[in-house]
Every structure is written in structure tokens, then in C-alpha cells.
Design an enzyme around this catalytic site. Structure first.
Site, short mmCIF file in Angstrom:
data_model
loop_
_atom_site.label_atom_id
_atom_site.label_comp_id
_atom_site.label_asym_id
_atom_site.label_seq_id
_atom_site.Cartn_x
_atom_site.Cartn_y
_atom_site.Cartn_z
N GLU A 105 0.83 -1.21 0.00
CA GLU A 105 0.00 0.00 0.00
C GLU A 105 0.87 1.26 0.00
OE1 GLU A 105 -2.37 -1.52 3.38
OE2 GLU A 105 -4.13 -1.07 2.14
N GLU A 125 -3.76 -9.53 3.72
CA GLU A 125 -4.53 -9.23 4.94
C GLU A 125 -5.64 -10.23 5.19
OE1 GLU A 125 -3.45 -7.02 2.75
OE2 GLU A 125 -2.83 -5.16 3.75
#
Ligand code: 3HC
Ligand code: NAI
Length: 698
Positions: A105, A125
Site C-alpha cells: 500500500e 490481509e
């Protein structure tokens, strides 16, 4: 500036380097350090562009998972990423190792991304029961479209750099040192800008607005991710990227991230992440204990287990000698191995050449003397103490000094086997699970004389051959099967009292177990269970229910005979309820004057799972498992326990130990001694503790 992030200059390019070993996780200090270093780079008049890189073995492996569950300290990762994205100088992420989760990210917040060919990127995740919470679900689809983003985000799989380049996640693959490559890339950029921001790339994701891809993914996940909360939320978040302006999409992502974080599944999966990494930590066998080299191996017995164990060695490139007592048994074993490999080739998961290479690493023999050069020998002959002791006596005579002598026994005493050799320190249990070439769990069983370097060698070799190695103590059933005994006993009692096998199995499967106890019994073999029961009865131990004897007398041995607790149609593994079994059960109830009662699924699950917890607590207190979390790993990898419930011990913690104990006491009133609560469970419940806290104290 904080030390974990450093700023320096290479010519006209400023380099921001994250140094937070082992994996540069984005702790509070790193987040703050990134902001400080960025400011320094922007203020540095000599720097026309900036490079962001990770020091050590990797780029950034994501948020610091150890910080989860605590209030998050500023700065927020989203603010850090926004600062990079809005920087007035071009920023290039230089990726090596892995860019995962928050790490990817951050890279998506940079204006450009370059990587070495061996690097991997991903948003894993979901494996922790959460979703990318720092813009990943909004930025990735803007680069690759909803379809690819959904696949990556709902699977969590890592994507190799060349593929990521092809997909448009990376701008270039660089040769050699990643920072050198990124600096070269940055030197060629126009410092005046404008610098491309992923958030502004609307065209690709706009095409996915209103697409059927989201509902299709939801439906697919209902099957492949049954019972899981986070994957569906991942789809919601990616859909928001297609349908909402960027800032609103980010807001939606935050909400969904919060929902996942608050869900018990993320606590369970994060527990599993750390549990899997704790298994290798053995207090009296530190990580630097020198292991013995294992360049060659041997396996005794080419039956159900031996063949699979030999395959494990060959798969890892370790030459293995396979010993049998007759040519016929040897041929049968080799044929099974060849058939297993051919099946994998047919599925396209192995090349013909690789299959041949692996087969060529397996040398069959009928001569014990051929084992003389093996560094590790794994015995997988009949489960009979006299046979095993005879084999170990003869092995002792031929094996070279220093060879690790392992037994795959599932129920016998390792010390009694070691005692017939002149070298009990070299003897250890390596308890594989069936099918041994598939199942990931390996219980490494420590005997009372086993040397520390032998333990280190067995644990390490287990990992090398693709297993999850967990150290356990030498007791009946070790840890996994020991806990399975009271569990199976409850299953049979429930049936005696009024439930049907299919109801018990369904209740547990609905709860999340991969398989119910009766279907599992049919897979393992009713005859095997019966034999263990006979031995335990002879030893005066608790031994399950006479229902097994009746089934055995009916010659219903399970899947292999087409009938056990269920019936099976030819060529099918689907368990079908059978009236003959119902009649047998009814007859048993009548004989013992048991009036059947309706039993709820809730009672079934509680009695079965708490039977595991209670026995697990006893094994833990006796030191047969090092940690409660080790028991959880055993159940996840060996018994199909759902990872999203964290394993039996974590599950008990999540229910609350006083509540678990209260139920166990109620069962004890009803059925007596077999429900005697584990003293450790009583102590922890009384002091308001948990198994997790007990692990931390050790
Ligand atoms: N946070 C905290 N600790 C971490 C960590 C993380 N993200 N990733 C790894 N570690 C720790 C491990 O616990 C282990 O500690 P130990 O030595 O004390 O046991 C150590 O780093 C080394 O880890 P591994 O043993 O797993 O090392 P490998 O080399 O085998 O694997 C890896 C490295 C591929 C990076 C693997 O550790 C991994 O997959 N890590 C998790 C990646 C991940 O899930 N990232 C997403 C996090 S969530 C997130 O980013 C949220 C964001 O969207 C807001
Ligand atoms: P099996 O009966 O399928 O195979 C045993 C093989 O050993 C036979 O092929 C036999 O010919 C061979 N053998 C017997 N004596 C020998 C000797 N002296 N030298 C060389 N070979 C000899 O049995 P299985 O199921 O493979 O079990 C083997 C061991 O693995 C047992 O100790 C068992 O408890 C254990 N085990 C079995 C599991 C299972 O699910 N089947 C799971 C975990 C462990």
C-alpha cells in the site's frame, strides 16, 4: 529523526531507507520515521527525486501485526501514504524481498514502483481475517481492474514481480541492486511533474462499475471461503472503488476494515499467525543448536505411511532408500508411489521430467545393510512393539554413528523402542499423518533420552520436507491423537444417547470442522480404531464405546470396505447414512436400556470441542505440549480444525475459560469421571486467566 528510517543521498536522488528488522513492519516508529524522512527529502535541494527502499532482506512486509488490538498511535498509515502520494518530488519504490499488505500500500502511494525479478508483492490481509486498510482496496483496482484485484485481495496470494509488472502493478523490473536500479530510474524522471498518482487513475476501474464480477465473486466465495467474514468484506471494498469517488471509497474501506478487526475471526487468525511462528521456539533447544546434516534418508516399510514419507524426502531432493521385507510388498509400495505422482502429473501440477527425477531418488531394497549410509532413518513398519523393537535392534547394528533413528509410531512408547538400541539419544518419534505426502503436520516426539541436536535435526528436516513440525512429549497418542480419544468417545456417547452419526458430523462441519468424527473414523479405518481400543482395554485404559466392536464384527471397516459408520457407493467417498447402522445403534440402545433423547447441535459441539480442550489442558500441564498455541497448530494442520476459530485452545479462550469450565462441570455431573476438569483449566478459570496468558508467562 528516528533510527528505523534513514535519509541519505545518492547523487541527485534522495534515498529513504526503512531499517526495522526482521521484515521492516510499519510500526509507529517506522510510520513517523517515513514522514520525517520524506520531509527531509523534500527539503533537500540537492535531491530532484526520491527512492523508498527497505534495508535487509525485504522491502516492507506490512503493518506491524503485533500492534493490532491496541489503540493505533499516530501517525495513521493512510496519512503517511497520502504524504508520499502528494509529494512535490517524484517518489520511486524500490522493491526487493516482499512488498506485502501495508508495504504494498505504501508502494502504491509512491509515484513509481520498480522491483527486482525475485521480489513478490501481495495483499495478504485476508489471511489475518482483515482487509487492506491503507487504501489497497481502492488503489490496486485502479491499476489492474476489479477482476485481478478481487483475486489478489480475496486470496491473499503473493504475485511474483514479473507477473506484477505484466499486470501494471510495477513500472519496471530492475537488474542487480534494487536501490541502484531505482536511483537510475529516478534520475531519468522529470522533477517538475506532475507526478502520477494511482488515485487519479479512474479509467480502468470506471469500466467495472455495475459489473457482475462482484456478485460472481461473492457467490464463489460462499463455497471456497465458507464461514469466513473478511473475504466478503474485501469484495464490498473493491466494489466501493468502482462505485465511489476515491475519498469516499477510502472511507468505506476504513469502515469495513474496522468491522473485520472487531470480528472474532481476525483475532483467531492473528493468533494462528503467531502460533505458527512460535512452534520452532524450544526453550532448551535454542535456534542455534547445530542440526546434524541430512543429505540422505531411509524409510522402513513401504505401506500406507512409508510410501508417503519416502515421497516427502524425494520431493525435497533428498535421496531415500526404501526397505521392505518382500519383493511383493516393495513392488506394491513403489506402484502406489508411482500412481500418486502420475496423478499429480495428470492434474498438471508436476512435469513428467520432475516426476521421473523424484522417482529416481527413491532406491528400493530388501537388504537392511543398504541403510548403512543414511543420515536419517524413519521406521514405518507394523504398529507392534515386538516388530518395532526387532527392527530397531537390527537397525542399530547397521546404521552409521550419528544417524537419526526415527519412528513413525502413532501409539507406542518411544523410550521402549529406544531402549533396545545402543544409542537411545539418537532415537526420536517423527509422527506423520495420513496421507503422509499430503498432510502438513509432523509431531516430533521427544523421548526421555533424545539428544537436543537430534530434536533440532528432526524439526529442521520436517520443515525442509514441507511439514509444520511441532515438538510434543512421549505419552499415549502424543498430543493430537491423545486429544482425539475423548473427542471420539463423546461422539460415540452422543450416538448412544440419541444422536445419529450424520447429525454429529453435520453439527461439527457446520461449526467449521473439515470433517465430522464418524466420516473421519471411516477414512482412518474402523479396524484401526478397534485395534487401538483392544490394546487400551487390555491396558485397563478408557477405550471408547462398544459400538466400534459391533461395527468391527459387521466387517464394516470404513471407506476401504465400502461400509463403516456410513455406506459408500463404488468409487465414491461420499458418506451415505445407512439403515443397517441405525438398526445396530438402536439394538445397542435397547440392550443397554438407553432411552434415546433429542440432542441439540449446540450440545454436540460443546461436548466434542470441550473434550479436546480439557484433554489439551491436561497435556499442556504435563508438558507434553510446550504451548497451548502449539496444540492449536496441531489441530489446524492435522485434524481439519477451522483456522478462523484459532484452534481448540484459542477457541476456549474466546468463549472464556469460566464458561467452558462451567459446562465441563455440568457434563461431569451427568457422566462422571471422564469429565474431570483439567486442574490447569480450573486454575486459569479461577484466576481470570487464559491459555494465551499462560503461554506468555512461560
Ligand atoms: N508484523 C509483525 N511481525 C511480523 C510481520 C508483521 N507484518 N511479518 C513478519 N513478522 C515477524 C514474524 O512474527 C517473525 O517473528 P519471530 O522471528 O519473532 O517469530 C519474523 O517477523 C520473521 O517472519 P517469518 O518467520 O514469517 O519469516 P519468513 O521469511 O518466513 O516470511 C514474510 C517473511 C513473507 C514477510 C512473512 O513473515 C509474512 O507473510 N508476514 C506477514 C505479511 C502480512 O500479512 N502483511 C500484512 C499485514 S496486515 C496490514 O498490512 C494491514 C494494512 O493493510 C493496514
Ligand atoms: P501398513 O501396514 O500399511 O505398512 C507397514 C509396512 O511395513 C508393510 O508394507 C510391511 O510389509 C512393512 N514391514 C513390516 N515389517 C517390516 C520390516 N521388518 N522391515 C521393513 N518393512 C516391514 O501400515 P501403516 O499404516 O503404513 O503404518 C505404519 C506405521 O505408521 C505404524 O507404526 C502406524 O502406527 C504409523 N502410522 C499410521 C498412520 C495411518 O493413518 N495409517 C498414521 C500415523 C502413523
Amino acid at each position: 529523526m528516528t533510527q528505523v528510517v534513514q535519509y541519505s543521498r545518492r547523487g541527485a536522488v534522495g534515498v529513504i531507507l526503512v531499517e526495522n528488522p526482521p521484515v521492516n513492519a510499519l510500526s509507529q516508529a517506522v510510520r513517523q520515521g517515513l514522514l520525517d524522512a520524506l520531509r527531509q527529502g523534500l527539503e533537500d535541494d540537492g535531491a530532484r527525486a526520491l527512492v523508498l527502499a527497505g534495508g535487509g532482506r525485504t522491502f516492507i512486509a506490512g503493518a506491524d501485526i503485533a500492534e493490532f488490538g491496541r489503540p493505533l498511535a499516530a501517525p495513521d498509515l493512510n496519512d503517511v501514504i497520502a504524504a508520499f502520494e502528494d509529494a512535490a518530488k517524484p517518489v520511486v519504490a524500490a522493491i526487493h524481498g516482499t512488498a506485502l499488505g501495508g508495504g504494498l500500500e505504501v508502494a502504491l502511494g509512491c509515484h513509481y514502483r520498480v522491483a527486482v525479478a525475485k521480489a513478490m508483492v501481495g495483499l495478504p490481509e485476508v489471511k489475518l481475517g482483515i482487509l487492506p486498510g491503507a487504501g489497497g482496496t481502492q488503489r490496486l483496482p485502479r491499476l489492474v481492474g476489479a477482476h485481478v484485484a478481487l483475486t489478489m485481495i480475496t486470496s491473499g496470494e503473493f504475485v511474483p514481480a514479473p507477473k506484477a509488472h505484466e499486470l501494471g502493478i510495477l513500472d519496471a523490473i530492475v537488474e542487480g541492486d534494487p536501490v541502484d536500479g531505482a536511483v537510475r530510474f529516478a534520475e531519468a524522471l522529470d522533477p517538475a511533474g506532475p507526478h502520477p498518482r494511482v488515485r487519479d487513475r479512474a479509467e480502468r476501474i470506471a469500466a467495472d462499475r455495475g459489473s457482475a464480477v462482484f456478485d460472481e465473486k461473492r457467490r464463489a466465495l460462499e463455497k471456497t471461503a465458507r464461514g469466513l467474514f473478511a473475504p466478503q468484506r474485501c469484495v464490498d471494498a473493491v466494489q466501493a472503488a468502482a462505485e465511489l469517488p476515491f475519498e469516499e471509497g477510502l472511507k468505506r474501506e476504513r469502515e469495513l476494515f474496522g468491522q473485520c478487526m472487531a470480528h472474532p475471526q481476525s483475532k483467531a487468525l492473528i493468533h494462528v499467525f503467531f502460533a505458527e511462528r512460535a512452534i520452532g521456539k524450544i526453550p532448551d533447544v535454542p535456534a542455534d543448536t547445530p542440526a546434524r546434516p541430512v543429505a540422505t534418508a531411509a524409510v522402513l516399510g513401504a505401506g500406507t505411511m512409508g510410501g508417503g514419507i519416502a515421497m516427502n524426502f524425494a520431493n525435497a531432493g533428498i535421496p531415500v532408500t526404501l526397505l521392505e521385507t518382500s519383493q511383493e510388498a516393495l513392488d506394491r509400495g513403489l506402484a502406489t508411489i508411482a500412481r500418486n505422482y502420475a496423478g499429480t502429473v495428470a492434474k498438471g501440477r508436476l512435469t513428467q521430467a520432475e516426476m521421473e527425477r523424484r522417482l529416481s531418488l527413491i532406491t528400493p531394497t530388501l537388504d537392511m545393510a543398504a541403510l548403512a549410509e543414511a543420515d536419517m532413518v524413519v521406521e514405518a513398519v507394523f504398529e507392534d512393539m515386538a516388530v518395532k523393537q526387532d527392527v530397531f535392534r537390527r537397525l542399530d547394528a547397521v546404521a552409521k554413528p550419528g544417524a537419526v533413528l526415527a519412528t513413525n509410531t502413532s501409539t507406542l512408547d518411544i523410550d521402549a523402542i529406544a531402549a533396545v538400541t545402543s544409542r537411545p539419544a539418537d532415537v526420536i518419534g517423527m509422527h506423520f499423518f495420513s496421507p503422509a505426502n499430503v498432510m502438513k503436520l509432523l509431531e516430533v516426539v521427544r523421548g526421555s533420552a533424545t539428544a537436543k541436536d537430534v530434536i533440532a535435526t528432526a524439526m529442521q528436516t520436517g520443515r525442509k520436507i514441507g511439514k509444520v513440525s511441532v515438538l510434543v512429549g512421549n505419552c499415549d497418542g502424543f498430543v493430537g491423537n491423545r486429544m482425539l480419544m475423548p473427542y471420539s468417545r463423546q461422539a460415540e456417547l452422543l450416538v448412544e444417547e440419541g444422536a445419529w452419526p450424520e447429525q454429529v458430523d453435520k453439527a461439527l462441519q457446520d461449526w467449521g470442522m473439515a470433517m465430522g468424527p464418524f466420516a473421519m473414523g471411516d477414512l482412518a479405518g474402523v479396524d484401526v480404531t478397534w485395534r487401538i481400543r483392544q490394546r487400551r482395554l487390555a491396558e485397563g485404559k478408557a477405550a471408547g464405546s462398544p459400538l466400534t466392536d459391533r461395527l468391527y464384527l459387521m466387517e464394516r471397516y470404513g471407506q476401504k470396505t465400502g461400509a463403516g459408520w456410513y455406506r459408500y457407493e463404488a468409487g465414491s467417498r461420499t458418506p451415505l447414512p445407512d439403515d443397517a447402522v441405525k438398526r445396530m445403534i438402536e439394538n445397542h440402545r435397547e440392550t443397554h436400556q438407553i432411552r434415546p433423547r433429542a440432542i441439540s447441535d449446540e450440545e454436540i459441539v460443546k461436548r466434542m470441542i470441550y473434550a479436546l480442550v480439557n484433554e489439551g489442558a491436561k497435556a499442556l500441564e504435563e508438558g507434553m505440549a510446550l504451548r497451548a498455541s502449539d496444540i492449536d497448530v496441531i489441530y489446524l494442520y492435522g485434524y481439519g480444525f477451522p483456522a478462523w476459530r484459532g484452534g481448540p485452545m484459542h477457541y476456549a479462550d474466546s468463549v472464556g475459560l469460566p464458561a467452558v469450565l462451567a459446562d465441563i462441570r455440568a457434563f461431569q455431573q451427568h457422566s462422571g469421571a471422564e469429565w474431570t476438569p483439567a486442574p490447569l483449566l480450573e486454575r486459569l478459570a479461577a484466576e481470570g486467566g487464559s491459555f494465551a496468558a499462560h503461554d506468555r508467562r512461560r
